[in-house]
Scaffold this active site. Structure first.
Site, PDB file in Angstrom:
ATOM      1  CG  ASP A 167       3.204 -16.890   5.578  1.00 34.80           C
ATOM      2  OD1 ASP A 167       2.358 -16.406   6.165  1.00 34.80           O
ATOM      3  OD2 ASP A 167       3.100 -17.859   4.864  1.00 34.80           O
ATOM      4  CG  HIS A 496       6.462 -17.132  12.775  1.00 36.39           C
ATOM      5  ND1 HIS A 496       7.781 -17.308  13.125  1.00 36.39           N
ATOM      6  CD2 HIS A 496       5.999 -17.268  11.691  1.00 36.39           C
ATOM      7  CE1 HIS A 496       8.095 -17.592  12.268  1.00 36.39           C
ATOM      8  NE2 HIS A 496       7.373 -17.521  11.103  1.00 36.39           N
ATOM      9  CG  ASP A 544       4.501 -14.686  23.894  1.00 34.95           C
ATOM     10  OD1 ASP A 544       4.411 -14.717  22.557  1.00 34.95           O
ATOM     11  OD2 ASP A 544       4.609 -13.828  24.723  1.00 34.95           O
ATOM     12  CD  GLU A 553       2.835 -18.083  10.980  1.00 37.96           C
ATOM     13  OE1 GLU A 553       3.373 -19.264  11.124  1.00 37.96           O
ATOM     14  OE2 GLU A 553       2.761 -17.622  10.123  1.00 37.96           O
TER      15      GLU A 553
HETATM   16  O1  9MR Z   1      -3.239 -22.944   9.849  1.00 43.79           O
HETATM   17  C1  9MR Z   1      -2.438 -24.014   9.297  1.00 43.79           C
HETATM   18  C2  9MR Z   1      -2.637 -25.179   9.892  1.00 43.79           C
HETATM   19  O2  9MR Z   1      -4.060 -25.526   9.755  1.00 43.79           O
HETATM   20  C3  9MR Z   1      -1.692 -26.527   9.326  1.00 43.79           C
HETATM   21  O3  9MR Z   1      -1.815 -27.193  10.168  1.00 43.79           O
HETATM   22  C4  9MR Z   1      -0.316 -25.704   9.112  1.00 43.79           C
HETATM   23  C5  9MR Z   1       0.693 -26.980   8.614  1.00 43.79           C
HETATM   24  O4  9MR Z   1       0.283 -26.930   7.264  1.00 43.79           O
HETATM   25  O5  9MR Z   1      -0.480 -24.687   8.449  1.00 43.79           O
HETATM   26  C6  9MR Z   1      -1.154 -23.633   9.021  1.00 43.79           C
HETATM   27  O6  9MR Z   1      -0.994 -22.395   8.281  1.00 43.79           O
HETATM   28  C7  9MR Z   1       0.264 -21.780   8.014  1.00 43.79           C
HETATM   29  C8  9MR Z   1       0.570 -21.640   6.520  1.00 43.79           C
HETATM   30  O7  9MR Z   1       0.937 -23.109   6.203  1.00 43.79           O
HETATM   31  C9  9MR Z   1       1.665 -20.896   6.389  1.00 43.79           C
HETATM   32  N1  9MR Z   1       1.381 -19.428   6.833  1.00 43.79           N
HETATM   33  C10 9MR Z   1       1.231 -19.399   8.180  1.00 43.79           C
HETATM   34  C11 9MR Z   1       0.104 -20.304   8.677  1.00 43.79           C
HETATM   35  C12 9MR Z   1      -0.164 -20.231  10.033  1.00 43.79           C
HETATM   36  O8  9MR Z   1       0.669 -20.813  10.982  1.00 43.79           O
END
Ligand code: 9MR
Length: 575
Positions: A167, A496, A544, A553
């Site tokens: 993002d 992602h 994947d 991601e």
């Molecule tokens: O890395 C984060 C993980 O520990 C959490 O469980 C998750 C849900 O809240 O969010 C992950 O972080 C994401 C973030 O919320 C949005 N941008 C992408 C991040 C990686 O997936």
């Protein structure tokens, strides 16, 4: 859904060090030991032996055997391992298997930079792009960003930094651990126990615009994020002055693909939080001691921000971030005692002031166990403080220092025991509780603890544990694939990402080599994974595919773990 998983002999597809441990896993119906053969590139058998039956592996549901071929030490490429009629993917045995990974893992950060044009001459034309989020239409930021719902009477210039992940958000609490791990990758070359490994991280070792400026490139990269983190601090004279906004991101989620310079959404500052403020304090404190030899003015600015942020956090110890929704990640964290410990530790290590030591020693984390079985991460940062207290200096009183160092070795002993109990050799417990969002980074963080125990004690069992601990990441797993793009015969490549969205638009590149995927996540926290993988055994809960943000991601705080670990691994190459 049954994924294609290729040959049933599972190896570290990147390879093994000549003098290092060499372990593999065979998926088989056999219950009795099986013969195995190691073949060189010419197909000649160069070693052989018998496997060790391990029974059913809980995380994968598979009946497996392990193979130990560590006594074979001859360098070469194109080896394969044969057992039960199956031939593994090819791999190398070489002292240099991890050299290039160190720079690939670090190079990821330049390509994630916000607010600067990415130079194709440095990283390849396919990764070139204009600067994003500098207030040029259709962008609405990040040079003049209001608070969400106009909750404050100021706007901030929060340009720069790294995009979080797939993002375009920029979040202080995972930017913090990411920049800490980059700085610690560098700091590891300077500490009493590891001095002398610095050449590989000197100036002009990365392809960044600052190369040639007499400052190690890894610090230049860290500074790009540190400058952003400092911009997130509330100005003097305003409510909550000295605190940091928890994050900044779009008001609404955008689709995939979306290049940064095309993002039309309003950018917003989310409320301040104690957690973000302590991340700011901890990282700027570490900045102060590392940048002092290169740029005293910047180092001084870092220290002054660290002090004001820490004081502001102490004055506002319970500003817990609320997840207000909108187009960004949650990053909520109800417990900031670990961030307090980390920040106090960094401030003490940079200033030697007794008041910070008193805070370190008063923290429950100073005597508690900070090394959980499932590793540390952005929301549990006490280990960052503990590892630095153990390695960075001899400032702690003698008996306290001994105890702190011993705690790293004790944790490493536990991770070793866990790794040995796993047929796939990973230093995380073999149950669903180890397979969560971003779990690959927790595996690597446990490897960092093993590696640090080796640095502190010189005991080869910890070095071997660190080497074995990464096999899972590079292909010794139920899916028979490496989670690092471009590394291994079969690796993740459709993570992602709005920027590197090849799977959504073939004119765009895949993520660059050295990008690590979050990994198997039994929580199946996205619709794509849920629909496809329902009922999966934990180690199989990964796909994947670009739509599976909860298993696949990229993220700065995952690549920073890979960077720290691969730098350690590269340093072991001569052994
Ligand atoms: O890395 C984060 C993980 O520990 C959490 O469980 C998750 C849900 O809240 O969010 C992950 O972080 C994401 C973030 O919320 C949005 N941008 C992408 C991040 C990686 O997936």
């Amino acid at each position: 859904y049954v994924p294609e998983t290729g040959p049933r002999v599972r190896v570290n597809q990147v390879g093994y060090l000549p003098a290092g441990p060499k372990n593999a896993t065979v998926v088989t119906d056999a219950t009795a030991a099986l013969p195995w053969q190691l073949k060189n590139a010419g197909g000649n058998v160069v070693a052989s032996g018998t496997s060790t039956p391990r029974g059913v592996d809980a995380a994968s549901g598979q009946n497996v055997h392990s193979i130990d071929f560590g006594s074979f030490r001859t360098a070469g490429s194109g080896y394969t391992l044969v057992a039960d009629g199956q031939t593994s993917h090819p791999f190398d045995i070489s002292g240099t298997v991890y050299q290039q990974l160190r720079s690939d893992a670090l190079q990821f950060f330049y390509i994630q930079r916000s607010g600067i044009a990415i130079d194709g001459n440095l990283v390849g034309a396919q990764y070139a792009r204009p600067a994003g989020h500098l207030g040029i239409a259709p962008n609405k930021g990040d040079t003049d960003v209001p608070c969400r719902a106009n909750a404050c009477d100021y706007r901030l210039d929060v340009r720069g930094g790294w995009y979080d992940a797939g993002d375009h958000g920029k979040y202080v609490v995972n930017g913090g651990i990411a920049v800490q791990q980059l700085m610690s990758t560098f700091e590891r070359t300077k500490t009493a126990v590891t001095a002398g490994h610095g050449a590989a991280l000197a100036d002009s070792t990365l392809r960044v615009p600052e190369r040639g400026n007499q400052v190690p490139d890894i610090l230049d990269e860290a500074r790009w994020e540190l400058e952003f983190l400092m911009r997130m601090q509330v100005p003097a004279g305003k409510p909550f002055a000295g605190m940091a906004h928890h994050k900044m991101h779009d008001a609404n989620w955008t689709g995939i693909p979306m290049q940064p310079e095309d993002d039309p959404e309003q950018r917003e500052l989310q409320p301040v939080s104690t957690a973000a403020t302590l991340n700011l304090a901890a990282t700027t404190a570490q900045c102060a001691r590392l940048f002092a030899p290169y740029d005293a003015t910047f180092a001084g600015r870092c220290l002054s921000v660290a002090r004001t942020a820490y004081a502001a956090a102490k004055a506002n110890p319970a500003k817990i971030a609320q997840d207000l929704g909108g187009g960004g990640g949650g990053y909520g964290d109800n417990d900031v005692s670990d961030e307090f410990y980390w920040a106090a530790a960094e401030l003490y290590l940079s200033t030697a002031e007794p008041a910070y030591l008193a805070d370190v020693q008063a923290s429950p984390h100073h005597t508690g166990d900070v090394f959980a079985a499932t590793g540390f991460g952005w929301g549990s940062t006490a280990a960052l403080g503990r590892l630095d207290l153990a390695t960075v200096s001899n400032l702690l009183p003698q008996n306290d220092r001994q105890r702190v160092r011993q705690s790293v070795a004790d944790a490493a002993d536990r991770y070793l025991a866990t790794l040995k109990a796993q047929a796939y050799g990973l230093p995380m417990p073999g149950n669903a509780g180890s397979y969560f969002w971003g779990g690959n980074s927790n595996i690597l963080n446990n490897v960092q603890v093993l590696a640090t125990a080796f640095d502190l004690t010189g005991d080869a069992k910890y070095r071997d544990g660190a080497l074995q601990g990464v096999d899972y990441i590079f292909g010794r797993n139920a899916l028979n694939q490496s989670y690092v793009t471009g590394w291994g015969e079969k690796s993740s490549q459709n993570q992602h990402s709005r920027i590197f969205a090849n799977q959504a638009d073939a004119s765009l590149p895949h993520p660059p080599a050295g990008s690590i995927a979050g990994g198997a996540n039994a929580g199946l926290d996205d619709p794509f994974a849920r629909d496809l993988l329902e009922g999966c055994k934990p180690m199989f809960c990964y796909v994947d595919h670009i739509e599976s943000y909860a298993t696949n991601e990229v993220a700065i705080n995952w690549n920073s773990a890979l960077a720290w670990v691969s730098s350690f691994l590269a340093d072991q190459g001569t052994g």
